[in-house]
Motif scaffolding. Sequence first.
Motif, mmCIF file in Angstrom:
data_model
loop_
_atom_site.group_PDB
_atom_site.id
_atom_site.type_symbol
_atom_site.label_atom_id
_atom_site.label_comp_id
_atom_site.label_asym_id
_atom_site.label_seq_id
_atom_site.Cartn_x
_atom_site.Cartn_y
_atom_site.Cartn_z
ATOM 1 N N ILE A 69 0.860 -1.184 0.000
ATOM 2 C CA ILE A 69 0.000 0.000 0.000
ATOM 3 C C ILE A 69 0.890 1.225 0.000
ATOM 4 N N ARG A 70 0.554 2.198 -0.846
ATOM 5 C CA ARG A 70 1.253 3.494 -0.882
ATOM 6 C C ARG A 70 0.241 4.586 -0.568
ATOM 7 N N PHE A 71 0.531 5.348 0.477
ATOM 8 C CA PHE A 71 -0.370 6.409 0.927
ATOM 9 C C PHE A 71 0.371 7.739 0.897
ATOM 10 N N ILE A 72 -0.275 8.763 0.337
ATOM 11 C CA ILE A 72 0.320 10.101 0.277
ATOM 12 C C ILE A 72 -0.711 11.122 0.748
ATOM 13 N N GLN A 73 -0.301 11.972 1.684
ATOM 14 C CA GLN A 73 -1.136 13.083 2.119
ATOM 15 C C GLN A 73 -0.412 14.386 1.825
ATOM 16 N N THR A 74 -1.087 15.285 1.121
ATOM 17 C CA THR A 74 -0.517 16.585 0.763
ATOM 18 C C THR A 74 -1.412 17.689 1.311
ATOM 19 N N SER A 75 -0.800 18.645 2.018
ATOM 20 C CA SER A 75 -1.552 19.775 2.565
ATOM 21 C C SER A 75 -0.986 21.073 2.026
ATOM 22 N N ALA A 76 -1.866 21.921 1.501
ATOM 23 C CA ALA A 76 -1.477 23.236 0.980
ATOM 24 C C ALA A 76 -2.609 24.209 1.271
ATOM 25 N N GLY A 77 -2.311 25.224 2.056
ATOM 26 C CA GLY A 77 -3.359 26.175 2.432
ATOM 27 C C GLY A 77 -4.441 25.480 3.236
ATOM 28 N N ASN A 78 -5.690 25.628 2.816
ATOM 29 C CA ASN A 78 -6.817 25.020 3.518
ATOM 30 C C ASN A 78 -7.222 23.673 2.924
ATOM 31 N N ARG A 79 -6.445 23.177 1.979
ATOM 32 C CA ARG A 79 -6.803 21.922 1.293
ATOM 33 C C ARG A 79 -5.850 20.794 1.670
ATOM 34 N N THR A 80 -6.425 19.632 1.956
ATOM 35 C CA THR A 80 -5.657 18.417 2.221
ATOM 36 C C THR A 80 -6.134 17.328 1.268
ATOM 37 N N THR A 81 -5.191 16.714 0.579
ATOM 38 C CA THR A 81 -5.501 15.643 -0.360
ATOM 39 C C THR A 81 -4.846 14.355 0.107
ATOM 40 N N MET A 82 -5.608 13.274 0.106
ATOM 41 C CA MET A 82 -5.091 11.964 0.479
ATOM 42 C C MET A 82 -5.284 10.995 -0.685
ATOM 43 N N LYS A 83 -4.238 10.233 -0.974
ATOM 44 C CA LYS A 83 -4.305 9.247 -2.048
ATOM 45 C C LYS A 83 -3.745 7.918 -1.564
ATOM 46 N N LEU A 84 -4.396 6.847 -1.969
ATOM 47 C CA LEU A 84 -3.944 5.504 -1.610
ATOM 48 C C LEU A 84 -4.018 4.604 -2.832
ATOM 49 N N GLU A 85 -2.996 3.793 -2.989
ATOM 50 C CA GLU A 85 -2.989 2.803 -4.067
ATOM 51 C C GLU A 85 -2.423 1.506 -3.511
ATOM 52 N N SER A 86 -3.079 0.389 -3.824
ATOM 53 C CA SER A 86 -2.626 -0.900 -3.302
ATOM 54 C C SER A 86 -2.666 -1.972 -4.380
ATOM 55 N N GLU A 87 -1.785 -2.944 -4.213
ATOM 56 C CA GLU A 87 -1.712 -4.108 -5.093
ATOM 57 C C GLU A 87 -1.615 -5.352 -4.210
ATOM 58 N N VAL A 88 -2.395 -6.374 -4.552
ATOM 59 C CA VAL A 88 -2.366 -7.627 -3.796
ATOM 60 C C VAL A 88 -2.406 -8.796 -4.773
ATOM 61 N N LYS A 89 -1.600 -9.798 -4.490
ATOM 62 C CA LYS A 89 -1.649 -11.049 -5.243
ATOM 63 C C LYS A 89 -1.356 -12.194 -4.286
ATOM 64 N N THR A 90 -2.349 -13.045 -4.092
ATOM 65 C CA THR A 90 -2.201 -14.171 -3.170
ATOM 66 C C THR A 90 -3.108 -15.299 -3.612
ATOM 67 N N LYS A 91 -3.162 -16.345 -2.819
ATOM 68 C CA LYS A 91 -3.995 -17.499 -3.156
ATOM 69 C C LYS A 91 -4.905 -17.814 -1.986
#
Length: 227
Positions: A69-91
């Motif tokens: 999982i890769r998570f990024i939070q960016t804050s600038a002024g009054n705005r906060t952006t959060m992004k998440l991306e994940s990859e899974v491979k199992t059985k």
Amino acid sequence: MTPTILYFLLRYYRRHCPEKAEKIQQLFYKISRVIMLIIFCTLLPGLGFSQEKKLEYNIKRKGDVVGNIRFIQTSAGNRTTMKLESEVKTKVVFTFTAHTREETIYDNGIMTWSSIFRKMNGNVKADKKTKAAGNNYTVFTGSKSVALNHYPIRYNMLSIYAMEPINNLKVYSDNFEQDLEIQKIKEHHYKIKFPDGNYNEYFYSNGICSKIEIYHSLYRATIELNI
């Protein structure tokens, strides 16, 4: 004296009295520096200096790493952006692959936009967007749209990663389109039960989620922060 008056006085005394011209010039520089400082301080709040927080996690099952999982939070002024991306491979009985993308935007602490996309074994399982308009939300799923009477949302499932729910009793789930109860087990340890009967337990260190234990009807898994 205004800078304009000082400028013309400077020109006059340079011709008739160089000593006074030098004093006026020094005063002119001091006033100019003060004016520039005032302008800078006035504009500073709106310059939007950004702060970024990056978190990376390993997804483990039976001790083996099966995804990330890769998570990024960016804050600038009054705005906060959060992004998440994940990859899974199992059985799990059969080979299971999953790809997830999520994004949330908060303006002045209120969620104004979110999206969630999930694909499993090549098939899209979730693709929805939530947008605020006035004091209401609309959830878009493909060509369909549904009004959501849930304003304001201040804490959703992406917030879980970057902010310990110390003062939050509920968290909004974009996937289930409803608030979920946050149960405190002990200090820095919480449990969230989902409408489908599954649940997760969350552990925090220094206000950041450091581990998630997943309890699914078909499997168990652990998400661990890479330090």
